[in-house]
Every structure is written in C-alpha cells, then in structure tokens.
Design a protein around this motif. Structure first.
Motif, PDB file in Angstrom:
ATOM      1  N   TRP A  39      -7.915  28.609  13.234  1.00 11.28           N
ATOM      2  CA  TRP A  39      -8.414  27.765  14.308  1.00 11.28           C
ATOM      3  C   TRP A  39      -8.634  28.608  15.551  1.00 11.28           C
ATOM      4  O   TRP A  39      -8.001  29.633  15.759  1.00 11.28           O
ATOM      5  CB  TRP A  39      -7.484  26.583  14.588  1.00 11.28           C
ATOM      6  N   CYS A  40      -9.551  28.116  16.372  1.00 12.26           N
ATOM      7  CA  CYS A  40     -10.006  28.849  17.546  1.00 12.26           C
ATOM      8  C   CYS A  40      -9.076  28.581  18.730  1.00 12.26           C
ATOM      9  O   CYS A  40      -8.813  27.427  19.058  1.00 12.26           O
ATOM     10  CB  CYS A  40     -11.437  28.423  17.859  1.00 12.26           C
ATOM     11  N   LEU A  41      -8.604  29.651  19.339  1.00 13.92           N
ATOM     12  CA  LEU A  41      -7.711  29.493  20.488  1.00 13.92           C
ATOM     13  C   LEU A  41      -8.454  28.917  21.692  1.00 13.92           C
ATOM     14  O   LEU A  41      -7.854  28.265  22.545  1.00 13.92           O
ATOM     15  CB  LEU A  41      -7.115  30.853  20.861  1.00 13.92           C
ATOM     16  N   LEU A  42      -9.742  29.144  21.777  1.00 10.69           N
ATOM     17  CA  LEU A  42     -10.503  28.749  22.963  1.00 10.69           C
ATOM     18  C   LEU A  42     -10.950  27.294  22.905  1.00 10.69           C
ATOM     19  O   LEU A  42     -10.842  26.567  23.881  1.00 10.69           O
ATOM     20  CB  LEU A  42     -11.713  29.667  23.141  1.00 10.69           C
ATOM     21  N   CYS A  43     -11.486  26.844  21.767  1.00  9.14           N
ATOM     22  CA  CYS A  43     -11.947  25.453  21.680  1.00  9.14           C
ATOM     23  C   CYS A  43     -11.055  24.618  20.762  1.00  9.14           C
ATOM     24  O   CYS A  43     -11.247  23.419  20.651  1.00  9.14           O
ATOM     25  CB  CYS A  43     -13.408  25.390  21.240  1.00  9.14           C
ATOM     26  N   ARG A  44     -10.107  25.266  20.094  1.00  8.67           N
ATOM     27  CA  ARG A  44      -9.091  24.593  19.278  1.00  8.67           C
ATOM     28  C   ARG A  44      -9.655  23.858  18.069  1.00  8.67           C
ATOM     29  O   ARG A  44      -9.030  22.929  17.550  1.00  8.67           O
ATOM     30  CB  ARG A  44      -8.258  23.620  20.128  1.00  8.67           C
ATOM     31  N   ALA A  69     -10.873  33.335  17.419  1.00 11.29           N
ATOM     32  CA  ALA A  69     -11.895  32.495  18.039  1.00 11.29           C
ATOM     33  C   ALA A  69     -13.038  32.261  17.069  1.00 11.29           C
ATOM     34  O   ALA A  69     -13.344  33.112  16.227  1.00 11.29           O
ATOM     35  CB  ALA A  69     -12.427  33.141  19.311  1.00 11.29           C
ATOM     36  N   CYS A  70     -13.681  31.096  17.192  1.00 12.57           N
ATOM     37  CA  CYS A  70     -14.825  30.767  16.346  1.00 12.57           C
ATOM     38  C   CYS A  70     -16.065  31.507  16.863  1.00 12.57           C
ATOM     39  O   CYS A  70     -16.056  32.069  17.953  1.00 12.57           O
ATOM     40  CB  CYS A  70     -15.061  29.257  16.322  1.00 12.57           C
ATOM     41  N   GLU A  71     -17.127  31.457  16.093  1.00 12.88           N
ATOM     42  CA  GLU A  71     -18.313  32.247  16.429  1.00 12.88           C
ATOM     43  C   GLU A  71     -18.918  31.860  17.792  1.00 12.88           C
ATOM     44  O   GLU A  71     -19.222  32.740  18.583  1.00 12.88           O
ATOM     45  CB  GLU A  71     -19.348  32.130  15.307  1.00 12.88           C
ATOM     46  N   PRO A  72     -19.098  30.565  18.105  1.00 15.75           N
ATOM     47  CA  PRO A  72     -19.637  30.240  19.435  1.00 15.75           C
ATOM     48  C   PRO A  72     -18.747  30.751  20.572  1.00 15.75           C
ATOM     49  O   PRO A  72     -19.254  31.231  21.589  1.00 15.75           O
ATOM     50  CB  PRO A  72     -19.706  28.705  19.431  1.00 15.75           C
ATOM     51  N   CYS A  73     -17.441  30.672  20.404  1.00 13.38           N
ATOM     52  CA  CYS A  73     -16.544  31.156  21.446  1.00 13.38           C
ATOM     53  C   CYS A  73     -16.558  32.678  21.502  1.00 13.38           C
ATOM     54  O   CYS A  73     -16.426  33.262  22.576  1.00 13.38           O
ATOM     55  CB  CYS A  73     -15.135  30.638  21.226  1.00 13.38           C
ATOM     56  N   CYS A  74     -16.735  33.340  20.362  1.00 11.27           N
ATOM     57  CA  CYS A  74     -16.864  34.800  20.366  1.00 11.27           C
ATOM     58  C   CYS A  74     -18.111  35.212  21.135  1.00 11.27           C
ATOM     59  O   CYS A  74     -18.086  36.193  21.884  1.00 11.27           O
ATOM     60  CB  CYS A  74     -16.946  35.338  18.941  1.00 11.27           C
TER      61      CYS A  74
HETATM   62 ZN   LIG Z   1     -14.118  28.145  19.548  1.00 14.90          ZN
END
Ligand SMILES: [Zn+2]
Length: 62
Positions: free
Chosen positions: A10-15, A37-42
């Motif tokens: 799971w993404c730390l930024l958007c969860r 982090a997921c790709e959009p957050c990366c």
């Molecule tokens: Zn994310």
C-alpha cells in the motif's frame, strides 16, 4: 533512470492498496520503516525531487 520492482502493498502517500515501489525509509523518533508509493504518487515525488534540485541550479534571471 533505474526502475525499482513493483510489489503488492500500500502507498504511504495516498494509502491505497495496490502495486507499489519502495521509495526509501521514513524516520521518526530514532526509528525507521520502509516506505512504498503507488505509480501516480511516485510521479508526483519525481516532480518534487526534480523541482527541488533545480532550485540549486537556478541562475539569476537577469
Ligand atoms: Zn499513492
């Protein structure tokens, strides 16, 4: 640019849960934990890093 492997997590930024990549350790109070982090957050993080580093290259405009 080096590509890191996508792993389920799971993404730390958007969860959001999904495929994420390791972005580095996060630290608090002397402890650290791995952050993903997921790709959009990366992509957002890449833009932030690029912007941050360009500040140091900036020459006076005139
Ligand atoms: Zn994310």
């Amino acid at each position: 640019m080096r590509t890191r492997p996508l792993v389920p997590g799971w993404c730390l930024l958007c969860r959001n849960a999904g495929m994420v990549v390791w972005i580095g350790p996060v630290e608090h109070d002397g402890q650290s934990a791995p952050a993903y982090a997921c790709e959009p957050c990366c992509e957002y993080a890449r833009q932030y890093i690029s912007f941050y580093n360009k500040q140091w290259d900036a020459r006076p405009a005139s």
